[in-house]
Design a protein around this motif. Structure first.
Motif, PDB file in Angstrom:
ATOM      1  N   ALA A   1       0.854  -1.194   0.000  1.00  0.00           N
ATOM      2  CA  ALA A   1       0.000   0.000   0.000  1.00  0.00           C
ATOM      3  C   ALA A   1       0.882   1.234   0.000  1.00  0.00           C
ATOM      4  O   ALA A   1       2.089   1.143   0.243  1.00  0.00           O
ATOM      5  N   TYR A   2       0.294   2.366  -0.301  1.00  0.00           N
ATOM      6  CA  TYR A   2       0.933   3.618   0.052  1.00  0.00           C
ATOM      7  C   TYR A   2       0.723   3.841   1.541  1.00  0.00           C
ATOM      8  O   TYR A   2      -0.340   3.470   2.082  1.00  0.00           O
ATOM      9  N   GLY A   3       1.693   4.457   2.211  1.00  0.00           N
ATOM     10  CA  GLY A   3       1.523   4.774   3.630  1.00  0.00           C
ATOM     11  C   GLY A   3       0.246   5.575   3.876  1.00  0.00           C
ATOM     12  O   GLY A   3      -0.430   5.402   4.900  1.00  0.00           O
TER      13      GLY A   3
ATOM     14  N   THR B   1      -3.238  -8.359 -10.082  1.00  0.00           N
ATOM     15  CA  THR B   1      -2.047  -7.626  -9.670  1.00  0.00           C
ATOM     16  C   THR B   1      -2.422  -6.228  -9.194  1.00  0.00           C
ATOM     17  O   THR B   1      -3.347  -5.613  -9.713  1.00  0.00           O
ATOM     18  N   HIS B   2      -1.715  -5.767  -8.152  1.00  0.00           N
ATOM     19  CA  HIS B   2      -1.815  -4.361  -7.764  1.00  0.00           C
ATOM     20  C   HIS B   2      -0.763  -3.586  -8.551  1.00  0.00           C
ATOM     21  O   HIS B   2       0.432  -3.840  -8.408  1.00  0.00           O
ATOM     22  N   ASP B   3      -1.207  -2.660  -9.360  1.00  0.00           N
ATOM     23  CA  ASP B   3      -0.322  -1.907 -10.248  1.00  0.00           C
ATOM     24  C   ASP B   3      -0.107  -0.512  -9.639  1.00  0.00           C
ATOM     25  O   ASP B   3      -0.815   0.438  -9.960  1.00  0.00           O
TER      26      ASP B   3
ATOM     27  N   PRO C   1       1.740  -9.024  -6.883  1.00  0.00           N
ATOM     28  CA  PRO C   1       0.671  -9.990  -7.154  1.00  0.00           C
ATOM     29  C   PRO C   1      -0.408  -9.920  -6.075  1.00  0.00           C
ATOM     30  O   PRO C   1      -0.089  -9.903  -4.881  1.00  0.00           O
ATOM     31  N   GLU C   2      -1.654  -9.853  -6.507  1.00  0.00           N
ATOM     32  CA  GLU C   2      -2.769  -9.996  -5.571  1.00  0.00           C
ATOM     33  C   GLU C   2      -3.076 -11.488  -5.468  1.00  0.00           C
ATOM     34  O   GLU C   2      -3.110 -12.058  -4.398  1.00  0.00           O
TER      35      GLU C   2
ATOM     36  N   MET D   1      -2.773   3.765  -7.865  1.00  0.00           N
ATOM     37  CA  MET D   1      -2.726   2.306  -7.956  1.00  0.00           C
ATOM     38  C   MET D   1      -3.946   1.853  -8.747  1.00  0.00           C
ATOM     39  O   MET D   1      -5.061   2.252  -8.450  1.00  0.00           O
ATOM     40  N   GLU D   2      -3.712   1.042  -9.735  1.00  0.00           N
ATOM     41  CA  GLU D   2      -4.821   0.528 -10.537  1.00  0.00           C
ATOM     42  C   GLU D   2      -4.864  -0.983 -10.372  1.00  0.00           C
ATOM     43  O   GLU D   2      -3.847  -1.657 -10.504  1.00  0.00           O
ATOM     44  N   PRO D   3      -6.039  -1.529 -10.081  1.00  0.00           N
ATOM     45  CA  PRO D   3      -6.156  -2.988 -10.011  1.00  0.00           C
ATOM     46  C   PRO D   3      -6.091  -3.581 -11.422  1.00  0.00           C
ATOM     47  O   PRO D   3      -6.736  -3.083 -12.334  1.00  0.00           O
ATOM     48  N   LEU D   4      -5.311  -4.622 -11.558  1.00  0.00           N
ATOM     49  CA  LEU D   4      -5.083  -5.262 -12.852  1.00  0.00           C
ATOM     50  C   LEU D   4      -5.625  -6.687 -12.763  1.00  0.00           C
ATOM     51  O   LEU D   4      -5.218  -7.449 -11.881  1.00  0.00           O
TER      52      LEU D   4
END
Lengths: 353, 353, 353
Positions: free
Chosen positions: C13-15, C269-271, C263-264, C142-145
């Motif tokens: 994650a981002y903080g 994937t979390h991009d 990898p999710e 962050m874009e979910p892939l």
């Protein structure tokens, strides 16, 4: 391996759901067609035409008197499932008959027997008489649950979750804090779990419907008859008020909460719920309040259990739960259900499909 | 085991669907890219770039003259599928070529050969000349079917379902009541099913389009050429009016109903339908009426067959259907399709993929 | 067989995403709960209650000080994952503890260690200091892939796709035309891919943010540290302007493009993407422009890779890609990742679950 216990009676519907419209419901993985004859008898037969398996509940299938006509090619069946007409010829094949199910209407429910029909008559149908009895008023419903039946059994056998999942509705701190007593009648096949709170807060759910102000004596006596019928005998009274020695109990309020937990498939369940009360019998406002609030509580469970089903679907094999005292009733229920399943398997003969 | 017969021609599209836009359709499980060259020829090649399998039909892939440019890294292919340019280097790998498919445009359809291309030239493409012929007017369409092709073959080979599923449209009681005659030409690989109704009600579908009032002589002559092309030669005339001895038939109305039944995958089908008539050729109102009504009938089948596909997906193995006289044509069609599949398998060489 | 490399640090994650709300994210197939203690430390523990596996991130679960209370039955855990309270009894089972994960906050990211926690301290966390550094301004997202991580690695290691997939944004013809140089530092486990364009068109993306008019010298220096962190050191300058001999480079614009590829699951994937610049530091308009445009470019990749994942899901086993010069970096990355996976497997001890 299936988790569904065969050779048992299950609640398939409320009697009020079945009439002169074709009605289909999947019970324990079997698609079953229900309708009432002109004289009012409920019938239950396979919802698949013997010819090309078209569902008899699908339009343009329809009833003609006491027969149902398939909407694809017109195969026609009587209330016993036997074919009485086919298109383009007068001879009807001897094997043209739908599987028919033993069915009993009782306590407002339509019960259907899943398994070997020859065992239906000798198999117990548990009772919930208040749902259909003078002196009681009932509100009820059915919510589809996208989770296996055992998760609902777990949920209902351990009411300490009321404090957390149903806080503000039926849960108060005393529920989780008060110890339970669990009894198993192996011979009768019943699990009892009791929690008697001598001096407890009155949840809004009950204060609004009974008019009690202040703290209460609250008894929760669970009686579960696997695999399907769960009863919660609930007694609410002002603090210190106990039943008389002769069993009469005029100063308390009684609520019978009944659940029928019917597997639809391995991973989905029909969650029938009914709440019968012996007070404010004709008060529509109390009925509306109890219906609305109980449905809210049921849906809180549905949301949580649907999440759990997804969690289980995604988890590695061999996941281990951790059980504590509050789970004694749930673990006993699991044991009785496993015993029923074993005994059903032991006597099973290969089914002709 | 696959139910799709290989080494056969299938209808992939109407010619009118393929132009200078990249067009992709999955035929028998293979994703195929179609486009027309600048001179109007239809091309058919694999819809997967050889580099990183990006679909050439996906934007920003696009045509440049008679080449198609992949939208991911710019690999560029000619109308024969051979790669003519790659990014970052001038040498083009020898193996950089897309699988290309034999393709023929005929009778308003684009036919594509699925299987060993060397067998394409010697394999029959069945005809449906009316769809693209002087003296006939055609309405047509394609409906995606979420069901295996064999369910549509079953459906069309037994028109007694018209009485039930399409009652009020093309079904009348006589269809189901009138016996059929079935003939199989094993050598030619064709199934014929005929139902000649000498004195029948005229379904609204036909009375509105022909203007006939009163009862009719109605002939339904099915000619099915497995695996793909189904023709229903339909003749409607006032009761008692027969063709002349010389074969001319000026007082009857003729409708050629054509279906191309093309597997998309094992469990889904492209349901191409076309209705050609030899009367009211320029009457737009009749065209609109036939297009609208035939599409309604096709969609009634689509709804029913999609249900059947779901039923099959959910049922136990070894389910047994029950067949009667009306199923003779459908069973014959199944037998011919199985024979084609067997012969395709027998001569199959392992495919290089 | 899994494609996910264990015993590695991953960006979770981002903080800025983790605070006093319960936050759950699946990393390498493990559902992990994140929250900050009252003193601001990030915690990471399994998102499954040990009792009946209820997700601790699901309402009505909630934080109470530095503990999290399960919303189903009230099991309560501290910031180290150890259970501190259970309902209905005072004794807490010794095994009641959640799996807890090593966690580090660095360079604006929350890094979490997936695998054997004892190896966390000795395993490198790669750096991206610009994201959290004086003299740089960063936009990120962050874009979910819905595609496996390796497809994103392939994509980013070969920037010739910019010309085609991102034409009009960051792609110009020179990107695909200019040859690359690839270097692999096997010891450090890093792949470098460089493309130096001496005289190139300036993509709108950069002309608008830097104010450069006319043609540019454009350097793209990729540095990929498998399995997770990708950095593109991007240098833009007017044609012919080079860095000084002492390494200073005052007349060029520098952009550090950072991707964390987490990898999710096996197929998603979390991009994470971030763009840091050393110019126009306080210009909100430039920030907005870069954020908007970079997100558009990322989403173009997401759309294409989601399509590829579906293509792979539908294709026959043993499909063969064709690789050319531009793929040298991507193939090197695959080799390093395979090496990491092998070494993680070699030392793996069977996990207690």
């Amino acid at each position: 391996m299936t988790s569904i216990v065969r050779n048992q009676w299950y609640v398939a519907a409320y009697g009020s759901e079945v009439g002169r419209e074709l009605f289909s419901r999947t019970i324990c993985g079997e698609s079953i067609l229900f309708w009432r004859t002109e004289s009012g008898e409920v019938t239950a037969m396979s919802d698949r035409c013997v010819h090309r398996r078209f569902p008899l509940s699908e339009k343009p299938s329809h009833l003609v008197g006491d027969t149902v006509v398939c909407g694809y090619h017109g195969f026609t069946y009587g209330s016993d499932g036997v074919c009485v007409a086919v298109p383009g010829q007068t001879r009807i094949p001897r094997t043209a008959r739908l599987k028919s199910y033993p069915v009993v209407e009782q306590d407002s429910f339509v019960w259907v027997f899943i398994g070997d029909p020859d065992r239906a008559a000798s198999t117990r149908i548990p009772r919930a008489p208040w749902l259909d009895q003078e002196g009681w008023t009932t509100v009820s419903g059915m919510e589809p649950l996208a989770a296996r039946a055992s998760l609902l059994v777990d949920n209902l056998m351990d009411l300490s979750h009321e404090t957390y999942l149903h806080g503000g509705y039926i849960g108060t701190p005393e529920v989780a804090e008060t110890p339970i007593t669990t009894e198993v009648d192996d011979e009768a096949g019943i699990v009892y779990v009791s929690r008697h709170m001598a001096d407890a807060a009155c949840p809004p759910f009950y204060s609004k419907s009974t008019g009690i102000e202040g703290r209460i004596t609250r008894w929760q006596d669970i009686e579960f008859t696997p695999p399907c019928l769960y009863k919660l005998h609930s007694r609410i009274a002002p603090v210190g008020v106990l039943p008389n020695d002769d069993g009469s109990d005029p100063d308390a309020f009684h609520v019978e909460v009944v659940y029928a937990i019917t597997p639809e498939t391995e991973n989905s369940t029909h969650d029938f719920w009914a709440v019968a009360r012996d007070f404010a019998l004709d008060d529509e406002e109390v009925s509306d309040f109890l219906r609305e609030n109980n449905r809210t509580v049921v849906l809180q469970d549905v949301v949580a259990l649907n999440v759990l089903e997804q969690v289980i679907a995604g988890e590695a094999d061999g996941y281990q739960e951790l059980s504590i005292n509050i789970d004694t009733g749930g673990l006993a229920a699991r044991r009785l259900i496993a015993k029923l399943a074993e005994s059903a398997d032991a006597t099973a003969v290969p089914a002709a499909r």
